[in-house]
Design a protein around this motif. Structure first.
Motif, PDB file in Angstrom:
ATOM      1  N   PRO A   1       0.839  -1.199   0.000  1.00  0.00           N
ATOM      2  CA  PRO A   1       0.000   0.000   0.000  1.00  0.00           C
ATOM      3  C   PRO A   1       0.875   1.251   0.000  1.00  0.00           C
ATOM      4  O   PRO A   1       2.046   1.193   0.412  1.00  0.00           O
ATOM      5  CB  PRO A   1      -0.796  -0.118   1.300  1.00  0.00           C
ATOM      6  N   PRO A   2       0.339   2.375  -0.401  1.00  0.00           N
ATOM      7  CA  PRO A   2       1.130   3.607  -0.429  1.00  0.00           C
ATOM      8  C   PRO A   2       1.714   3.936   0.938  1.00  0.00           C
ATOM      9  O   PRO A   2       0.999   3.965   1.937  1.00  0.00           O
ATOM     10  CB  PRO A   2       0.106   4.673  -0.851  1.00  0.00           C
ATOM     11  N   GLY A   3       3.027   4.141   0.992  1.00  0.00           N
ATOM     12  CA  GLY A   3       3.689   4.524   2.228  1.00  0.00           C
ATOM     13  C   GLY A   3       3.836   3.428   3.260  1.00  0.00           C
ATOM     14  O   GLY A   3       4.207   3.701   4.408  1.00  0.00           O
ATOM     15  N   LYS A   4       3.550   2.194   2.872  1.00  0.00           N
ATOM     16  CA  LYS A   4       3.621   1.094   3.831  1.00  0.00           C
ATOM     17  C   LYS A   4       4.566   0.003   3.343  1.00  0.00           C
ATOM     18  O   LYS A   4       5.015   0.009   2.204  1.00  0.00           O
ATOM     19  CB  LYS A   4       2.226   0.520   4.076  1.00  0.00           C
ATOM     20  N   GLU A   5       4.822  -0.948   4.245  1.00  0.00           N
ATOM     21  CA  GLU A   5       5.679  -2.072   3.907  1.00  0.00           C
ATOM     22  C   GLU A   5       4.936  -3.072   3.023  1.00  0.00           C
ATOM     23  O   GLU A   5       3.707  -3.133   3.026  1.00  0.00           O
ATOM     24  CB  GLU A   5       6.137  -2.775   5.187  1.00  0.00           C
ATOM     25  N   ARG A   6       5.722  -3.867   2.307  1.00  0.00           N
ATOM     26  CA  ARG A   6       5.143  -4.940   1.518  1.00  0.00           C
ATOM     27  C   ARG A   6       4.547  -5.980   2.456  1.00  0.00           C
ATOM     28  O   ARG A   6       5.176  -6.362   3.447  1.00  0.00           O
ATOM     29  CB  ARG A   6       6.200  -5.561   0.614  1.00  0.00           C
TER      30      ARG A   6
ATOM     31  N   HIS B   1       6.679 -14.260   4.359  1.00  0.00           N
ATOM     32  CA  HIS B   1       7.648 -13.176   4.410  1.00  0.00           C
ATOM     33  C   HIS B   1       8.272 -12.939   3.052  1.00  0.00           C
ATOM     34  O   HIS B   1       8.625 -13.896   2.350  1.00  0.00           O
ATOM     35  CB  HIS B   1       8.745 -13.489   5.417  1.00  0.00           C
ATOM     36  N   PRO B   2       8.476 -11.690   2.661  1.00  0.00           N
ATOM     37  CA  PRO B   2       9.090 -11.418   1.353  1.00  0.00           C
ATOM     38  C   PRO B   2      10.448 -12.095   1.161  1.00  0.00           C
ATOM     39  O   PRO B   2      10.771 -12.534   0.052  1.00  0.00           O
ATOM     40  CB  PRO B   2       9.208  -9.895   1.342  1.00  0.00           C
ATOM     41  N   TYR B   3      11.232 -12.217   2.250  1.00  0.00           N
ATOM     42  CA  TYR B   3      12.578 -12.777   2.102  1.00  0.00           C
ATOM     43  C   TYR B   3      12.559 -14.262   1.757  1.00  0.00           C
ATOM     44  O   TYR B   3      13.586 -14.841   1.411  1.00  0.00           O
ATOM     45  CB  TYR B   3      13.416 -12.526   3.365  1.00  0.00           C
ATOM     46  N   GLU B   4      11.400 -14.891   1.863  1.00  0.00           N
ATOM     47  CA  GLU B   4      11.291 -16.315   1.551  1.00  0.00           C
ATOM     48  C   GLU B   4      11.120 -16.576   0.052  1.00  0.00           C
ATOM     49  O   GLU B   4      11.060 -17.728  -0.368  1.00  0.00           O
ATOM     50  CB  GLU B   4      10.108 -16.916   2.319  1.00  0.00           C
ATOM     51  N   TYR B   5      11.039 -15.516  -0.734  1.00  0.00           N
ATOM     52  CA  TYR B   5      10.795 -15.660  -2.161  1.00  0.00           C
ATOM     53  C   TYR B   5      11.971 -15.120  -2.969  1.00  0.00           C
ATOM     54  O   TYR B   5      12.526 -14.063  -2.662  1.00  0.00           O
ATOM     55  CB  TYR B   5       9.490 -14.943  -2.540  1.00  0.00           C
ATOM     56  N   TYR B   6      12.356 -15.884  -3.987  1.00  0.00           N
ATOM     57  CA  TYR B   6      13.543 -15.569  -4.764  1.00  0.00           C
ATOM     58  C   TYR B   6      13.262 -14.625  -5.927  1.00  0.00           C
ATOM     59  O   TYR B   6      14.109 -13.811  -6.287  1.00  0.00           O
ATOM     60  CB  TYR B   6      14.154 -16.853  -5.352  1.00  0.00           C
ATOM     61  N   TYR B   7      12.113 -14.799  -6.558  1.00  0.00           N
ATOM     62  CA  TYR B   7      11.824 -14.076  -7.791  1.00  0.00           C
ATOM     63  C   TYR B   7      10.578 -13.226  -7.623  1.00  0.00           C
ATOM     64  O   TYR B   7       9.619 -13.629  -6.958  1.00  0.00           O
ATOM     65  CB  TYR B   7      11.623 -15.058  -8.955  1.00  0.00           C
TER      66      TYR B   7
ATOM     67  N   GLU C   1      -9.076  -0.089   1.285  1.00  0.00           N
ATOM     68  CA  GLU C   1      -7.810  -0.480   1.919  1.00  0.00           C
ATOM     69  C   GLU C   1      -7.065  -1.577   1.174  1.00  0.00           C
ATOM     70  O   GLU C   1      -5.947  -1.931   1.546  1.00  0.00           O
ATOM     71  CB  GLU C   1      -8.048  -0.910   3.380  1.00  0.00           C
ATOM     72  N   ASP C   2      -7.670  -2.131   0.128  1.00  0.00           N
ATOM     73  CA  ASP C   2      -6.969  -3.078  -0.738  1.00  0.00           C
ATOM     74  C   ASP C   2      -6.108  -2.364  -1.775  1.00  0.00           C
ATOM     75  O   ASP C   2      -5.364  -3.012  -2.515  1.00  0.00           O
ATOM     76  CB  ASP C   2      -7.962  -3.988  -1.463  1.00  0.00           C
ATOM     77  N   THR C   3      -6.202  -1.047  -1.845  1.00  0.00           N
ATOM     78  CA  THR C   3      -5.404  -0.283  -2.795  1.00  0.00           C
ATOM     79  C   THR C   3      -3.924  -0.486  -2.515  1.00  0.00           C
ATOM     80  O   THR C   3      -3.453  -0.284  -1.388  1.00  0.00           O
ATOM     81  CB  THR C   3      -5.744   1.209  -2.698  1.00  0.00           C
ATOM     82  N   ALA C   4      -3.200  -0.916  -3.541  1.00  0.00           N
ATOM     83  CA  ALA C   4      -1.772  -1.221  -3.381  1.00  0.00           C
ATOM     84  C   ALA C   4      -1.198  -1.618  -4.733  1.00  0.00           C
ATOM     85  O   ALA C   4      -1.942  -1.856  -5.694  1.00  0.00           O
ATOM     86  CB  ALA C   4      -1.570  -2.361  -2.390  1.00  0.00           C
ATOM     87  N   VAL C   5       0.117  -1.705  -4.771  1.00  0.00           N
ATOM     88  CA  VAL C   5       0.783  -2.385  -5.881  1.00  0.00           C
ATOM     89  C   VAL C   5       0.874  -3.855  -5.498  1.00  0.00           C
ATOM     90  O   VAL C   5       1.366  -4.189  -4.414  1.00  0.00           O
ATOM     91  CB  VAL C   5       2.181  -1.807  -6.161  1.00  0.00           C
ATOM     92  N   TYR C   6       0.392  -4.709  -6.376  1.00  0.00           N
ATOM     93  CA  TYR C   6       0.380  -6.140  -6.112  1.00  0.00           C
ATOM     94  C   TYR C   6       1.520  -6.808  -6.869  1.00  0.00           C
ATOM     95  O   TYR C   6       1.697  -6.588  -8.075  1.00  0.00           O
ATOM     96  CB  TYR C   6      -0.955  -6.744  -6.526  1.00  0.00           C
ATOM     97  N   TYR C   7       2.276  -7.634  -6.136  1.00  0.00           N
ATOM     98  CA  TYR C   7       3.435  -8.305  -6.689  1.00  0.00           C
ATOM     99  C   TYR C   7       3.253  -9.817  -6.647  1.00  0.00           C
ATOM    100  O   TYR C   7       2.766 -10.377  -5.658  1.00  0.00           O
ATOM    101  CB  TYR C   7       4.690  -7.957  -5.892  1.00  0.00           C
ATOM    102  N   CYS C   8       3.703 -10.465  -7.694  1.00  0.00           N
ATOM    103  CA  CYS C   8       3.777 -11.909  -7.756  1.00  0.00           C
ATOM    104  C   CYS C   8       5.188 -12.332  -7.374  1.00  0.00           C
ATOM    105  O   CYS C   8       6.165 -11.637  -7.722  1.00  0.00           O
ATOM    106  CB  CYS C   8       3.451 -12.352  -9.181  1.00  0.00           C
ATOM    107  N   ALA C   9       5.312 -13.458  -6.683  1.00  0.00           N
ATOM    108  CA  ALA C   9       6.627 -13.924  -6.248  1.00  0.00           C
ATOM    109  C   ALA C   9       6.696 -15.438  -6.323  1.00  0.00           C
ATOM    110  O   ALA C   9       5.668 -16.125  -6.217  1.00  0.00           O
ATOM    111  CB  ALA C   9       6.905 -13.456  -4.818  1.00  0.00           C
ATOM    112  N   ALA C  10       7.912 -15.959  -6.494  1.00  0.00           N
ATOM    113  CA  ALA C  10       8.144 -17.399  -6.528  1.00  0.00           C
ATOM    114  C   ALA C  10       9.249 -17.748  -5.551  1.00  0.00           C
ATOM    115  O   ALA C  10      10.267 -17.043  -5.463  1.00  0.00           O
ATOM    116  CB  ALA C  10       8.527 -17.852  -7.933  1.00  0.00           C
ATOM    117  N   GLY C  11       9.061 -18.838  -4.821  1.00  0.00           N
ATOM    118  CA  GLY C  11      10.055 -19.250  -3.845  1.00  0.00           C
ATOM    119  C   GLY C  11      10.009 -20.748  -3.628  1.00  0.00           C
ATOM    120  O   GLY C  11       9.167 -21.434  -4.198  1.00  0.00           O
ATOM    121  N   PRO C  12      10.899 -21.272  -2.799  1.00  0.00           N
ATOM    122  CA  PRO C  12      11.021 -22.716  -2.629  1.00  0.00           C
ATOM    123  C   PRO C  12       9.906 -23.347  -1.796  1.00  0.00           C
ATOM    124  O   PRO C  12       9.777 -24.575  -1.788  1.00  0.00           O
ATOM    125  CB  PRO C  12      12.369 -22.869  -1.920  1.00  0.00           C
TER     126      PRO C  12
END
Length: 125
Positions: A43-48, A108-114, A92-103
């Motif tokens: 979301p704007p101004g917030k953490e992923r 947590h974001p750090y658990e995903y590689y791509y 409150e769902d307004t945000a940039v949405y990201y797709c991620a791939a991990g093992p």
């Protein structure tokens, strides 16, 4: 390397629906069998933050409490694509949405590689 490309974002009124797509390319033959896929949002101004995750086999799925019952994540192995169906959208769902791939499935974001480049979702009140 795995490349992820999201699409489907846009502007929608509160209560409406959107479906996001994420197409995986590159070493997708390995991706299909070895990786879990997830959606995060910032979301704007917030953490992923975590939204949903699923194994390619579809056997495990996790959802953030804030989206349970409204969002559904699914995958199509043949198309190397995962989806996020978003219903009953709220401002409150307004945000940039990201797709991620991990093992494995994680929240947590750090658990995903791509990561993809993100797609903007804006929900108006």
């Amino acid at each position: 390397q795995v490349q992820l490309v999201e699409s489907g974002g846009g502007l929608v009124q509160a209560g409406g629906s959107l479906r996001l797509s994420c197409v995986a390319s590159g070493r997708t033959s390995r991706t299909s069998s070895r990786y879990a896929m997830a959606w995060f949002r910032q979301p704007p101004g917030k953490e992923r933050e975590f939204v949903a995750a699923i194994t390619w086999s579809g056997g495990t799925a996790l959802y953030a409490d804030s989206v349970k019952g409204r969002f559904t994540m699914s995958g199509d192995n043949a198309k190397n694509t995962v989806y996020l169906q978003m219903n009953s959208l709220k401002p409150e769902d307004t945000a940039v949405y990201y797709c991620a791939a991990g093992p494995g499935v994680g929240v947590h974001p750090y658990e995903y590689y791509y990561w993809g480049q993100g797609t903007q979702v804006t929900v108006s009140s």
